[in-house]
Design a protein around this motif. Sequence first.
Motif, PDB file in Angstrom:
ATOM      1  N   SER A 205     -19.605  24.800  -7.676  1.00 30.67           N
ATOM      2  CA  SER A 205     -19.064  24.563  -9.570  1.00 30.67           C
ATOM      3  C   SER A 205     -19.294  25.798  -9.882  1.00 30.67           C
ATOM      4  N   CYS A 206     -18.331  26.157 -10.733  1.00 30.47           N
ATOM      5  CA  CYS A 206     -18.225  27.955 -11.665  1.00 30.47           C
ATOM      6  C   CYS A 206     -17.488  26.798 -12.604  1.00 30.47           C
ATOM      7  N   ALA A 207     -17.693  28.354 -13.294  1.00 30.51           N
ATOM      8  CA  ALA A 207     -17.189  28.571 -15.020  1.00 30.51           C
ATOM      9  C   ALA A 207     -18.539  27.909 -16.341  1.00 30.51           C
ATOM     10  N   ALA A 217     -17.267  33.357  -8.572  1.00 23.64           N
ATOM     11  CA  ALA A 217     -15.858  32.226  -8.348  1.00 23.64           C
ATOM     12  C   ALA A 217     -15.734  33.152  -7.519  1.00 23.64           C
ATOM     13  N   ALA A 218     -14.768  34.431  -7.228  1.00 17.50           N
ATOM     14  CA  ALA A 218     -14.010  34.853  -6.507  1.00 17.50           C
ATOM     15  C   ALA A 218     -14.615  35.350  -5.464  1.00 17.50           C
ATOM     16  N   TYR A 325     -17.927  16.170 -16.614  1.00 16.84           N
ATOM     17  CA  TYR A 325     -16.971  15.307 -16.289  1.00 16.84           C
ATOM     18  C   TYR A 325     -16.689  15.609 -14.797  1.00 16.84           C
ATOM     19  N   LEU A 326     -16.019  17.131 -14.401  1.00 13.28           N
ATOM     20  CA  LEU A 326     -15.728  17.037 -12.688  1.00 13.28           C
ATOM     21  C   LEU A 326     -16.777  17.145 -11.797  1.00 13.28           C
ATOM     22  N   ASP A 327     -18.092  16.574 -12.585  1.00 17.12           N
ATOM     23  CA  ASP A 327     -19.336  17.065 -11.245  1.00 17.12           C
ATOM     24  C   ASP A 327     -19.470  15.824 -10.197  1.00 17.12           C
ATOM     25  N   ALA A 328     -18.300  14.717 -10.478  1.00 19.22           N
ATOM     26  CA  ALA A 328     -18.052  13.865  -9.732  1.00 19.22           C
ATOM     27  C   ALA A 328     -16.722  13.843  -8.863  1.00 19.22           C
ATOM     28  N   VAL A 343     -14.528  25.217  -3.248  1.00 15.76           N
ATOM     29  CA  VAL A 343     -15.239  25.775  -4.689  1.00 15.76           C
ATOM     30  C   VAL A 343     -14.103  25.342  -6.128  1.00 15.76           C
ATOM     31  N   ARG A 344     -14.240  25.455  -7.088  1.00 16.60           N
ATOM     32  CA  ARG A 344     -13.938  24.883  -8.150  1.00 16.60           C
ATOM     33  C   ARG A 344     -14.325  25.707  -9.476  1.00 16.60           C
ATOM     34  N   TYR A 345     -13.105  26.084 -10.374  1.00 13.49           N
ATOM     35  CA  TYR A 345     -13.533  26.680 -11.838  1.00 13.49           C
ATOM     36  C   TYR A 345     -12.406  26.162 -13.095  1.00 13.49           C
ATOM     37  N   VAL A 346     -13.679  25.398 -13.866  1.00 11.62           N
ATOM     38  CA  VAL A 346     -12.436  24.739 -14.575  1.00 11.62           C
ATOM     39  C   VAL A 346     -12.656  23.353 -13.879  1.00 11.62           C
ATOM     40  N   ASP A 347     -10.859  23.670 -13.664  1.00 10.51           N
ATOM     41  CA  ASP A 347      -9.714  22.748 -14.045  1.00 10.51           C
ATOM     42  C   ASP A 347      -9.052  22.841 -12.651  1.00 10.51           C
TER      43      ASP A 347
END
Length: 474
Positions: A205-207, A217-218, A325-328, A343-347
């Motif tokens: 989880s990034c950002a 993230a990259a 919110y997006l940890d779920a 890998v996630r960066y914000v949405d």
Amino acid sequence: MAPFRNFARFLMVTATMTVRTLNLVVPLAHKATDKRTAETAGSRRARSGAVSPLIGESLRRGDVDSTNHTPRPPSMPGIRTSTTATRTTTTATTSSAPGPSADQGERHHADFTFEDLVQAYLDCRESKRNKPSALAFEQDLERNLFQLDDELRAGTYRPGRSICFVITRPKPREVWAADFRDRIVHHLFHNRISPRFYASFIADSCACIPGRGTLYAAERLEAKIRSITQNWRRPAFYLKLDLANFFVSIDKAILRDQLAARIREPWWMALAETILFHDPRQDYLLRGNPALLERVPPHKRLINQPAHLGLPIGNLSSQFFANVYLDALDQFVKHRIGAQHYVRYVDDFILLHDSPQWLNEARDHIEDFLTKVLAARLNPTKTILQPVERGVDFVGHVIKPWRRTTRQRTLNEVLRRVREIPAENLFETANSYFGLLRQATQSHQDRARLANTLRHRGHCIAGDLTKTYRRKSA
């Protein structure tokens, strides 16, 4: 300087604080940053780094740590919107009804020290020192801090007027900036609450997390691609997904429950609700050209959303709440779907697998989860399923076999801005762009193009193409 010496003396003798001298005037932004980094590192519990047990078919649970918990309730004002652009006023009606907390009406102990509030102020002013609201607050700094402290402890603090403006790059967006004193409260809340959440976030989880920006993230995605392809020797596929209208579609009631699950202290939970359920549309100042608002698509404007949906883009609290919110989603993808490479960066998020059929099934599961649990949906126009050998475009980087380059659109924007930016701002801007381009592993050619553009404007460039120098005034 006498009031500030008395202020520092007050901080040193107050019985409730750790003895430490704080100077509210001398430390500059970069020093405040260093101090915050050192204190945060010291106060944070060291991560174990242990890998959790295997689940499913040789699937790891993700690099997750664990921590403790912290909370109290808000009061939602009613329905007035006063907007001043060129001094024009607009009225709009909204209704907002956060569910009352079980502890509402009770007064709870404000579990923070005045020293914590001062540190939040120092953190807040790092990049906002020359803003009008910051300058106004600092004109009577000691009195304003004591007044804010009294309001927080008495439970009478209410957020003030926000500023709304539109940015046009990379695309038109509506930004809502809280008042400076409200930003101090956001930092106070973030400094106390965020470590317990950060410790439980997965490593992918990034950002808006310390040490996890676009470069992190990259590099993490590149490492995962090399892992699944065995250094580009085996074929693999990537599925890139994006949430539709993310910030303006966040359900505050769902987010409130996620916060309450880990914030056990009533006062901190009440502050979280005050920040979360505050509706900036009720009292805001519109800055800039009002016509720019027409360039923002209606479905992406916070002002067009129901009161229970949406977070204002532009506040530290909104960035932190978005990650909560997006940890779920992160936990679902890693532990229920069993995605090893994610890998996630914000949405924006990417899944890797050697089977495109598996990725299509994962997409269906994710869409179902988002609809039922987070009241969110995917953006079908930004869904991409391709072989990784064609290149993976993520957070401004394009990852291809054995190299990582800057996205061409980003490079074109850099060169355009360097050609057009006023001469007095060119030195700082150009060096920041050199730093941005150097993040890519293959950037020499891009930095050479930037250097040539700067030479045409009369700037000297370092021989290794890493920075430019100030022009001597004539």
